[in-house]
Design an enzyme around this catalytic site. Structure first.
Site, PDB file in Angstrom:
ATOM      1  NE  ARG A   1      -2.352  -1.220   3.540  1.00 22.31           N
ATOM      2  CZ  ARG A   1      -1.787  -0.429   4.433  1.00 22.31           C
ATOM      3  NH1 ARG A   1      -1.828   0.893   4.276  1.00 22.31           N
ATOM      4  NH2 ARG A   1      -1.189  -0.923   5.491  1.00 22.31           N
TER       5      ARG A   1
ATOM      6  CE  LYS B   1      -6.382  -3.650   4.498  1.00 25.62           C
ATOM      7  NZ  LYS B   1      -6.531  -4.096   5.862  1.00 25.62           N
TER       8      LYS B   1
ATOM      9  CG  HIS C   1      -7.163  -3.078   9.979  1.00 26.10           C
ATOM     10  ND1 HIS C   1      -5.854  -2.690  10.170  1.00 26.10           N
ATOM     11  CD2 HIS C   1      -7.114  -4.073   9.063  1.00 26.10           C
ATOM     12  CE1 HIS C   1      -5.060  -3.417   9.402  1.00 26.10           C
ATOM     13  NE2 HIS C   1      -5.794  -4.263   8.721  1.00 26.10           N
TER      14      HIS C   1
ATOM     15  CB  CYS D   1       0.546  -6.488  13.998  1.00 23.16           C
ATOM     16  SG  CYS D   1       1.711  -5.158  13.663  1.00 23.16           S
TER      17      CYS D   1
ATOM     18  CG  ASP E   1      -7.466  -7.234   6.765  1.00 18.92           C
ATOM     19  OD1 ASP E   1      -6.515  -7.032   7.547  1.00 18.92           O
ATOM     20  OD2 ASP E   1      -7.698  -6.515   5.782  1.00 18.92           O
TER      21      ASP E   1
HETATM   22  P1  GTP Z   1      -2.591  -7.572   7.410  1.00 18.71           P
HETATM   23  O1  GTP Z   1      -3.089  -8.632   6.492  1.00 18.71           O
HETATM   24  O2  GTP Z   1      -1.449  -6.795   6.825  1.00 18.71           O
HETATM   25  O3  GTP Z   1      -3.642  -6.665   7.939  1.00 18.71           O
HETATM   26  O4  GTP Z   1      -1.877  -8.268   8.643  1.00 18.71           O
HETATM   27  P2  GTP Z   1      -2.220  -9.340   9.758  1.00 18.71           P
HETATM   28  O5  GTP Z   1      -2.414  -8.613  11.037  1.00 18.71           O
HETATM   29  O6  GTP Z   1      -3.265 -10.302   9.335  1.00 18.71           O
HETATM   30  O7  GTP Z   1      -0.813 -10.054   9.849  1.00 18.71           O
HETATM   31  P3  GTP Z   1      -0.404 -11.581   9.937  1.00 18.71           P
HETATM   32  O8  GTP Z   1      -1.284 -12.408  10.820  1.00 18.71           O
HETATM   33  O9  GTP Z   1      -0.257 -12.089   8.563  1.00 18.71           O
HETATM   34  O10 GTP Z   1       1.014 -11.407  10.686  1.00 18.71           O
HETATM   35  C1  GTP Z   1       2.164 -11.387  10.027  1.00 18.71           C
HETATM   36  C2  GTP Z   1       3.410 -11.437  10.879  1.00 18.71           C
HETATM   37  O11 GTP Z   1       3.201 -11.436  12.300  1.00 18.71           O
HETATM   38  C3  GTP Z   1       4.180 -12.687  10.561  1.00 18.71           C
HETATM   39  O12 GTP Z   1       5.504 -12.318  10.365  1.00 18.71           O
HETATM   40  C4  GTP Z   1       4.007 -13.537  11.795  1.00 18.71           C
HETATM   41  O13 GTP Z   1       5.051 -14.438  11.954  1.00 18.71           O
HETATM   42  C5  GTP Z   1       3.948 -12.494  12.896  1.00 18.71           C
HETATM   43  N1  GTP Z   1       3.202 -12.973  14.099  1.00 18.71           N
HETATM   44  C6  GTP Z   1       1.899 -13.305  14.168  1.00 18.71           C
HETATM   45  N2  GTP Z   1       1.542 -13.710  15.405  1.00 18.71           N
HETATM   46  C7  GTP Z   1       2.678 -13.620  16.156  1.00 18.71           C
HETATM   47  C8  GTP Z   1       2.982 -13.883  17.520  1.00 18.71           C
HETATM   48  O14 GTP Z   1       2.132 -14.292  18.311  1.00 18.71           O
HETATM   49  N3  GTP Z   1       4.264 -13.659  17.940  1.00 18.71           N
HETATM   50  C9  GTP Z   1       5.230 -13.209  17.092  1.00 18.71           C
HETATM   51  N4  GTP Z   1       6.448 -12.997  17.565  1.00 18.71           N
HETATM   52  N5  GTP Z   1       4.989 -12.960  15.784  1.00 18.71           N
HETATM   53  C10 GTP Z   1       3.736 -13.149  15.323  1.00 18.71           C
HETATM   54  C1  SPV Z   2      -2.986  -4.439   5.279  1.00 22.06           C
HETATM   55  O1  SPV Z   2      -1.990  -3.819   4.861  1.00 22.06           O
HETATM   56  O2  SPV Z   2      -3.525  -4.176   6.385  1.00 22.06           O
HETATM   57  C2  SPV Z   2      -3.579  -5.527   4.468  1.00 22.06           C
HETATM   58  C3  SPV Z   2      -3.045  -5.763   3.136  1.00 22.06           C
HETATM   59  O3  SPV Z   2      -4.497  -6.174   4.937  1.00 22.06           O
HETATM   60  S1  SPV Z   2      -3.668  -4.686   1.906  1.00 22.06           S
HETATM   61  O4  SPV Z   2      -4.918  -5.243   1.420  1.00 22.06           O
HETATM   62  O5  SPV Z   2      -2.696  -4.592   0.853  1.00 22.06           O
HETATM   63  O6  SPV Z   2      -3.925  -3.392   2.492  1.00 22.06           O
HETATM   64 MN    MN Z   3      -5.127  -5.468   6.965  1.00 19.32          MN
END
Ligand code: GTP
Ligand code: SPV
Ligand code: MN
Length: 612
Positions: free
Chosen positions: A80, A232, A252, A276, A299
């Site tokens: 993004r 988004k 979100h 995160c 999400d």
């Molecule tokens: P968007 O799709 O961008 O909105 O993100 P999201 O919040 O769904 O992120 P996602 O669950 O894909 O998290 C991605 C990153 O967070 C990866 O690098 C994971 O390894 C890390 N992660 C997730 N849960 C944990 C946790 O409990 N501990 C740690 N240390 N890392 C974590």
């Molecule tokens: C985020 O960045 O929070 C996402 C991925 O979920 S995107 O759809 O590219 O914004």
């Molecule tokens: Mn997201």
């Protein structure tokens, strides 16, 4: 030859309403595609578009995973683009200091010459879609016009797209118009043709939102949230404006269902910034016996008060656009298993036997790969083989953890809301907000270390209130006021709010908490709290567990871990409070008075802790 108005009218499906056909005609007259194609959402259509994308070289079929493809984006179009994302409200103060604002008329004057002829030599695809189950009360409709097959095939996974949505629009239901172009015409105004590239895009990018007229115009990027406009742009930026005006919430947040050993069922939402851990938590496999998590969404949550007075959430999406790196059988087996067919992978590495790989998928990297840029890669290359924001797109119901209620149009009743972020220090593993208003303060003051999900300085700490910094379609201070109003309406039926932080580190930079499946332990404590089963300790950030109440059985945590996970240093928190005051000052007198009251109460708790 560009398509003309008569052809468009003749080519429109019978179900298309006159106003929709007229709008498509207007956009086609501006963008000048060779043809207009109305997506019906059928499998036959999907297969045809996949074949076209394979023939053009954009999609690389993956033999090991039926119906799956690898796509490599332009290295300059990988996430993004927040600096190119605009809220074009009539008044600047309605965008607020956290958004880029542009005057709507001026922005249109900038955009129209860019869109003029931007689809020359291409097909304009009409994608009618529903965010949320088709025909659901909370669901909303939209139509995306795009010149990208990649976008069509991703939208087909991420939304309910095609003839059914078109029919609802034809019946007169409200819909949001969204126009997208990659900004790479194949023919210029003089008729000179050029070859296509595997990832067409434009150096110049504009992701624009018009909250008053509720329309979206996106130019120059083909990636993720810049281009899949239901996500988004609609489900957060435009929907947050609709939600403000209509008294609901567009957030979100992941949504999950959790069942305890006693069979009791709870639903949680959690707002964490991009990359995160939402997808991970939504598919959590608890390490504590007897607990089970099912996924509703990973999400976005749309939430409304139900007839019984409680807050109900739906997942407006139909698929997951998840971060690939770090996804493994250890961290998120459910996601990994969901990806064995009908998945689009973007910017991951290709193995020699025609499969995909990314950092963290296995402990040992393969000896040779083709990296996300299409170059040879070995473990000695010294660069990641996959882009840190590489992603998979997959239907939600391909996850074995999907909840039977995930498509319930009335949503699931929410018991608990979590706010979190990446914080190496200060923020404890979990703390319970004193009440709704304190919870809103906690949400409003979240900071998190930036990730690769957006361009910018990865790792730098920034405020990301409610994980909505890049996604709130109006003034963030008005958004906080909206949360207070919603809390008033919910009264004692409001969900309980907790703050979590899986990312706290020790002085050597190691994670203090194992995370992933063990995060169920923190959630278990939250649920015991709302059931009144355990006492808690009043602390600076909220109420924290009494040592021993947080279930760490079977974990091999070093001595002193509890103290480190829950350490609340008054000096450090005093600095946080000062920074919060500075942060609020940016919003001037728009900041709800209650947030100032909450800040005073935080300072009082800090002072009390200093004396203790
Ligand atoms: P968007 O799709 O961008 O909105 O993100 P999201 O919040 O769904 O992120 P996602 O669950 O894909 O998290 C991605 C990153 O967070 C990866 O690098 C994971 O390894 C890390 N992660 C997730 N849960 C944990 C946790 O409990 N501990 C740690 N240390 N890392 C974590
Ligand atoms: C985020 O960045 O929070 C996402 C991925 O979920 S995107 O759809 O590219 O914004
Ligand atoms: Mn997201």
């Amino acid at each position: 030859m560009t398509v003309d108005a008569t052809e468009i009218q003749q080519g429109a499906p019978a179900a298309a309403s006159a106003d929709l056909v007229e709008w498509v005609t207007t956009v086609a007259e501006l963008t000048k595609p060779d043809a207009v194609y109305w997506c019906d959402g059928s499998e036959e259509e999907r297969d045809r578009l996949r074949a076209e994308a394979v023939a053009s070289g954009q999609f690389i079929p993956l033999e090991k995973r039926p119906g799956s493809f690898l796509v490599r984006s332009d290295p300059a179009d990988v996430a993004r683009v927040e600096s190119r994302t605009f809220i074009c409200s009539e008044k600047e103060e309605d965008a607020g200091p956290t958004n880029n604002w542009a005057d709507p008329a001026e922005m249109k004057a900038t955009l129209m010459p860019l869109f003029d002829g931007s689809m020359r030599g291409r097909t304009l695809y009409v994608i009618p879609f529903s965010m949320g189950p088709l025909g659901g009360n909370i669901s909303r409709l939209g139509v995306e016009l795009t010149d990208s097959i990649y976008v069509v095939l991703n939208m087909r996974i991420m939304t309910r797209m095609g003839a059914e949505a078109l029919k609802l629009i034809g019946e007169g239901q409200y819909w949001v118009p969204a126009v997208h172009t990659v900004g790479y015409p194949l023919v210029d105004a003089d008729g000179n043709r050029r070859d296509d590239v595997t990832w067409p895009c434009n150096e110049e990018k504009y992701i624009t939102h018009f909250p008053e007229t509720r329309e979206i115009w996106s130019y120059g990027s083909g990636y993720g949230g810049n281009a899949l406009l239901g996500k988004k742009c609609y489900a957060l930026r435009i929907a947050s404006v609709l939600a403000r005006d209509e008294g609901w919430l567009a957030e979100h947040m992941l949504i999950l269902k959790i069942t305890g050993p006693d069979g009791r069922v709870y639903h949680l939402t959690a707002a964490f910034p991009s990359a995160c851990g939402k997808t991970n938590l939504a598919m959590l496999r608890p390490t504590i016996p007897g607990w089970k998590v099912e996924t509703v969404g990973d999400d976005i949550a749309w939430m409304r008060q139900g007839e019984d007075g409680r807050l109900y959430a739906i997942n407006p999406e139909a698929g997951f656009f998840g971060v690939a790196p770090g996804t493994s059988l250890d961290t998120n087996p459910t996601a990994l298993e969901a990806l064995d067919h009908d998945t689009i992978f973007t910017n991951v590495a290709l193995t020699d036997d025609g499969d995909v790989w990314w950092e963290g998928m296995t402990k040992e990297p393969p000896a040779h790969l083709i990296d996300w840029r299409g170059n040879d890669w070995t473990p000695e290359s010294g660069v990641p083989s996959s882009h840190p924001n590489s992603r998979f797109t997959v239907r939600a119901d391909q996850a074995a953890s999907i909840s039977p209620e995930w498509e319930d149009p009335t949503g699931v009743p929410i018991d608990v809301i979590l706010f979190g972020g990446r914080r190496a220090s200060n923020v404890p593993l979990i703390s319970e907000s004193y009440d709704w208003n304190h919870g809103v303060f906690v949400g409003a003051t979240v900071s998190s270390e930036q990730t690769a999900a957006a361009e910018g300085a990865v790792g730098s700490l920034r405020r990301d209130p409610f994980a909505m910094l890049p996604f709130c379609g109006y003034n963030m201070a008005d958004y906080w006021a909206h949360w207070f109003r919603v809390g008033e309406k919910l009264g004692d039926k409001a969900p309980h709010i907790f703050q979590v932080n899986w990312f706290r580190k020790d002085s050597e930079g190691n994670w203090l908490w194992p995370g992933f499946g063990d995060n169920a332990r923190a959630i278990e404590w939250a649920l015991r709290r709302i059931n009144g089963e355990v006492e808690a300790v009043d602390a600076i950030s909220g109420r924290i567990p009494v040592e021993g109440d947080l279930n760490t059985e079977g974990l091999d945590l070093p001595e002193g871990t509890y103290e480190k996970l829950f350490a609340l240093d008054p000096e450090a928190w005093s600095v946080e409070a000062d920074l919060t005051e500075e942060y609020f000052a940016k919003f001037g007198d728009k900041v709800p008075a209650e947030l100032h009251t909450q800040l005073e109460q935080l300072r009082a708790r800090i002072a009390a802790a200093r004396e203790a």
